[in-house]
Write a protein that holds these residues in place. Structure first.
Motif, PDB file in Angstrom:
ATOM      1  N   LEU A   1      34.414  38.745  40.548  1.00  0.00           N
ATOM      2  CA  LEU A   1      34.840  36.972  39.837  1.00  0.00           C
ATOM      3  C   LEU A   1      34.738  37.543  38.608  1.00  0.00           C
ATOM      4  CD1 LEU A   1      31.514  35.689  40.704  1.00  0.00           C
ATOM      5  CD2 LEU A   1      33.466  35.041  41.388  1.00  0.00           C
ATOM      6  N   LYS A   2      35.055  38.280  37.905  1.00  0.00           N
ATOM      7  CA  LYS A   2      35.172  38.467  36.261  1.00  0.00           C
ATOM      8  C   LYS A   2      37.099  38.482  36.791  1.00  0.00           C
ATOM      9  CE  LYS A   2      35.905  41.620  31.960  1.00  0.00           C
ATOM     10  NZ  LYS A   2      35.074  42.659  31.197  1.00  0.00           N
ATOM     11  N   ASN A   3      37.205  39.323  37.063  1.00  0.00           N
ATOM     12  CA  ASN A   3      38.612  39.001  37.522  1.00  0.00           C
ATOM     13  C   ASN A   3      39.385  37.915  38.817  1.00  0.00           C
ATOM     14  OD1 ASN A   3      38.627  41.795  36.106  1.00  0.00           O
ATOM     15  ND2 ASN A   3      37.930  42.813  38.338  1.00  0.00           N
ATOM     16  N   ALA A   4      38.716  37.436  39.184  1.00  0.00           N
ATOM     17  CA  ALA A   4      39.748  36.318  39.962  1.00  0.00           C
ATOM     18  C   ALA A   4      39.079  35.089  39.150  1.00  0.00           C
ATOM     19  CB  ALA A   4      38.327  36.296  41.069  1.00  0.00           C
ATOM     20  N   SER A   5      37.949  34.800  37.866  1.00  0.00           N
ATOM     21  CA  SER A   5      37.942  34.123  37.363  1.00  0.00           C
ATOM     22  C   SER A   5      39.240  34.209  36.158  1.00  0.00           C
ATOM     23  CB  SER A   5      37.032  33.839  36.448  1.00  0.00           C
ATOM     24  OG  SER A   5      35.734  33.941  37.484  1.00  0.00           O
ATOM     25  N   LYS A   6      39.557  35.919  35.844  1.00  0.00           N
ATOM     26  CA  LYS A   6      41.080  36.302  35.243  1.00  0.00           C
ATOM     27  C   LYS A   6      42.570  35.401  35.779  1.00  0.00           C
ATOM     28  CE  LYS A   6      42.963  39.133  32.021  1.00  0.00           C
ATOM     29  NZ  LYS A   6      42.746  41.132  32.038  1.00  0.00           N
ATOM     30  N   LYS A   7      42.413  35.889  37.126  1.00  0.00           N
ATOM     31  CA  LYS A   7      43.763  35.766  37.612  1.00  0.00           C
ATOM     32  C   LYS A   7      43.608  33.777  37.883  1.00  0.00           C
ATOM     33  CE  LYS A   7      45.848  37.298  41.487  1.00  0.00           C
ATOM     34  NZ  LYS A   7      46.166  38.031  43.222  1.00  0.00           N
TER      35      LYS A   7
END
Length: 397
Positions: free
Chosen positions: A331-337
């Motif tokens: 979720l952290k990486n997807a939110s950043k994306k």
């Protein structure tokens, strides 16, 4: 449209022959599944002659023993119509029975389904029949109410199969409703891009293209004109007049083609697993492995960021959905994306758990204005339909 018509064993079965003819006259491709009881009223040869295709009525004939005909037909089907639907068949499909060719094929079908019941009024009004019809409605299956008229028993009551004209009008109406993306242009990318090292070798990834192709099919099933831009895939391409297949190899190639079609598209769904790096200089010959050489050093440079580049060209009425394939901190990486790429949606996909090439997947949907929504684990075809319906809802706003 590819329509599978199911004939079950009621006296109204002979009228279903005219329904098949009417659907063919309207330009649809029709195939037939019959129960053994239906064949007591209408011969399978009649239906096979009309459709120019064998009728499926038995899974255990010698010609079917080495194949899986019910699954193949279920995958071919874009609309399933049961006409007439007996109380017995309704009871079976409402409760998930798969005890012969018709119920097994129906259960394996994920396409929209229409039921046209015909039976005696006492059977129609029986609480068990009404409970079963309610179950089917909850499953999203559309039911056409039977007509009031003279029944086979000789008296007038509700349960008679509707007139041919009304049946064809009703089916046509359901088809139009199903084509929620008619006249929409949608780009879908699929597969893994390849970055050449030399004329033989390349940098690639494990993407099969299965999810992207499932999304392309789901969009086409709703009437969209789909441009499927695919790189390296390990599954078969769709053959559908609404899907244009365009092959690319590298990330840069994919960017160029996406930009070409993005100009007048309504939505872009970026499923492809693009390579993030390419070699700085591609060798013009095969790099040989020498006896005294233990290592090979490659200088890599970034490839273009397709999602970020195209998002900058996005019009106010265009929708962009990207995928985030992650192995950690999903979720952290997807939110950043989501923030960096300026997409409308990012579909977070944990690829650390045997996802590549698998038939099932579990994703989390992120958008700018809603909290993340984690879907249950389901088939990639079901995920595809869910995501395409999000696009439909965006157009309806």
């Amino acid at each position: 449209m590819k329509i599978t018509v199911y004939l079950t064993g009621g006296i109204a079965c002979y009228k279903a022959v005219e329904v098949v003819r009417g659907l063919e006259k309207a330009g649809h491709k029709v195939r037939i599944v019959m129960t053994k009881n239906a064949e007591k009223f209408v011969g399978s040869v009649t239906l096979a002659s009309l459709t120019k295709y064998p009728v499926l009525d038995d899974l255990w004939t010698k010609k079917n023993q080495a194949s899986i005909p019910h699954v193949h037909l279920a995958q071919w089907t874009e609309l399933a119509v049961v006409v007439p639907a007996t109380a017995s068949f309704i009871a079976k499909i409402a409760n998930g029975f798969a005890d012969e060719a018709a119920t097994t094929t129906f259960l394996a079908t994920s396409a929209p389904k229409l039921i046209i019941p015909a039976m005696n009024d006492q059977m129609w009004n029986n609480p068990a029949t009404q409970r079963n019809l309610s179950k089917l409605k909850l499953d999203g299956i559309k039911i056409m109410e039977p007509a009031v008229g003279v029944l086979a028993e000789g008296y007038s009551a509700k349960g008679r199969m509707p007139e041919l004209k009304n049946i064809l009008l009703w089916i046509g109406k359901q088809i139009r409703r199903a084509k929620k993306l008619a006249n929409k242009k949608i780009i879908v990318t699929a597969g893994g891009t390849l970055e050449a090292i030399d004329p033989v070798r390349f940098i690639g990834n494990r993407s099969s293209g299965k999810m992207g192709i499932a999304i392309a099919k789901a969009a086409a099933n709703l009437g969209a004109n789909v441009t499927l831009i695919y790189a390296n895939i390990t599954v078969s391409l769709p053959h559908d007049p609404l899907i244009k297949n365009v092959h690319v190899e590298s990330t840069e190639d994919m960017l160029n083609i996406v930009e070409k079609y993005f100009v007048d598209c309504n939505a872009l769904i970026m499923v492809a697993a693009v390579a993030d790096w390419r070699v700085k200089r591609i060798a013009d010959h095969k790099l040989k492995k020498n006896a005294n050489q233990d290592t090979l050093n490659l200088s890599l440079i970034k490839t273009p960021d397709i999602l970020k580049t195209v998002s900058k060209q996005k019009g106010k009425d265009q929708i962009i959905m990207g995928f985030a394939a992650e192995t950690n901190e999903l979720l952290k990486n997807a939110s950043k994306k989501l923030q960096e790429k300026d997409a409308d949606y990012i579909i977070a996909n944990d690829v650390s758990q045997n996802v590549f090439g698998n038939d099932q997947d579990q994703v989390t949907i992120l958008s700018r204005h809603n909290t993340p929504k984690k879907l249950k684990k389901m088939s990639k075809n079901e995920v595809a339909k869910y995501l395409v319906n999000i696009i439909v809802q965006e157009f309806d706003k």
